[in-house]
Motif scaffolding. Sequence first.
Motif, PDB file in Angstrom:
ATOM      1  N   CYS A  62      -9.250  45.914  13.379  1.00 22.66           N
ATOM      2  CA  CYS A  62      -9.219  47.174  14.138  1.00 22.66           C
ATOM      3  C   CYS A  62      -7.877  47.880  13.969  1.00 22.66           C
ATOM      4  O   CYS A  62      -7.821  49.114  13.866  1.00 22.66           O
ATOM      5  N   THR A  63      -6.796  47.092  13.937  1.00 24.58           N
ATOM      6  CA  THR A  63      -5.471  47.678  13.711  1.00 24.58           C
ATOM      7  C   THR A  63      -5.426  48.339  12.331  1.00 24.58           C
ATOM      8  O   THR A  63      -4.941  49.476  12.186  1.00 24.58           O
ATOM      9  N   TYR A  70     -11.414  50.973  19.864  1.00 25.47           N
ATOM     10  CA  TYR A  70     -11.460  49.636  19.241  1.00 25.47           C
ATOM     11  C   TYR A  70     -11.267  48.533  20.284  1.00 25.47           C
ATOM     12  O   TYR A  70     -11.615  47.381  20.036  1.00 25.47           O
ATOM     13  N   GLY A  89      -8.345  55.691  17.934  1.00 22.94           N
ATOM     14  CA  GLY A  89      -8.305  54.241  17.767  1.00 22.94           C
ATOM     15  C   GLY A  89      -8.461  53.454  19.057  1.00 22.94           C
ATOM     16  O   GLY A  89      -8.719  52.251  19.020  1.00 22.94           O
ATOM     17  N   ASP A  94     -13.837  57.958  14.584  1.00 25.91           N
ATOM     18  CA  ASP A  94     -12.418  58.244  14.378  1.00 25.91           C
ATOM     19  C   ASP A  94     -12.213  59.145  13.160  1.00 25.91           C
ATOM     20  O   ASP A  94     -11.370  60.053  13.185  1.00 25.91           O
ATOM     21  N   THR A 133      -7.396  51.496  12.407  1.00 20.88           N
ATOM     22  CA  THR A 133      -6.664  52.530  13.144  1.00 20.88           C
ATOM     23  C   THR A 133      -5.633  53.185  12.225  1.00 20.88           C
ATOM     24  O   THR A 133      -5.502  54.422  12.205  1.00 20.88           O
ATOM     25  N   ALA A 192      -2.856  53.303  20.580  1.00 18.37           N
ATOM     26  CA  ALA A 192      -4.148  52.662  20.296  1.00 18.37           C
ATOM     27  C   ALA A 192      -3.935  51.220  19.826  1.00 18.37           C
ATOM     28  O   ALA A 192      -4.619  50.295  20.289  1.00 18.37           O
ATOM     29  N   ARG A 197      -1.634  56.819  17.733  1.00 18.47           N
ATOM     30  CA  ARG A 197      -2.046  55.636  16.946  1.00 18.47           C
ATOM     31  C   ARG A 197      -1.282  54.397  17.425  1.00 18.47           C
ATOM     32  O   ARG A 197      -1.851  53.305  17.519  1.00 18.47           O
TER      33      ARG A 197
END
Length: 193
Positions: free
Chosen positions: A69-70, A46, A43, A33, A73, A96, A93
């Motif tokens: 992961c958030t 993920y 993202g 990323d 991102t 994602a 984003r």
Amino acid sequence: MKAINNSIANSSKKINVFLVICIALMLIVFAVDLQLPLGVAGGVPYVIVVLASLWLNNYKYVISLATICTFLTLLGLYLSPPGGELWKVIGNRGLAIFAIWATAILARKWEATIKMNANLLSEKKKQLEIKKIYVATMRSSLHVTNNLLNQLKFIEMQIENNPNVDRQVIMLFREIQEEAKSLMSKLSSVETI
């Protein structure tokens, strides 16, 4: 006790291995990323980490990894090379993050369904076992009572060979025998508890 400790140790090792795999996947996705320009939805991969976290068999890990992961991102939004229009970058984003959490929520639903099915199967097996025990008990009772009826038949033959027995007693004895046979027939057909 030793077997339980070994099982716990093996389970703990398994969790550690899967956790390392999930973290490695997360770091790989983050590294990729950071190399992609902002216009690319970097993202979304993920989701793989969230799906891999299902191996850990604990929804707390799924939520924790989805949260990390958030965060990654959003961090990628600031650290990735510039590119793309701002509304597209924020939209990608946002999509994602949506994909990460949709996967986490669906994973929770899937896990709950698996547990519910396992509980239902366990309960069904338990009920079948109870029924088997009940039917076996009833059949054993039937066998014992049939033996008793056969012994009564022997007594009946002895009574018939003895002319001094009152005929009313003989008739009462036969009525008792017939009633016992009828009850035994009903008892033998009982299938429910």
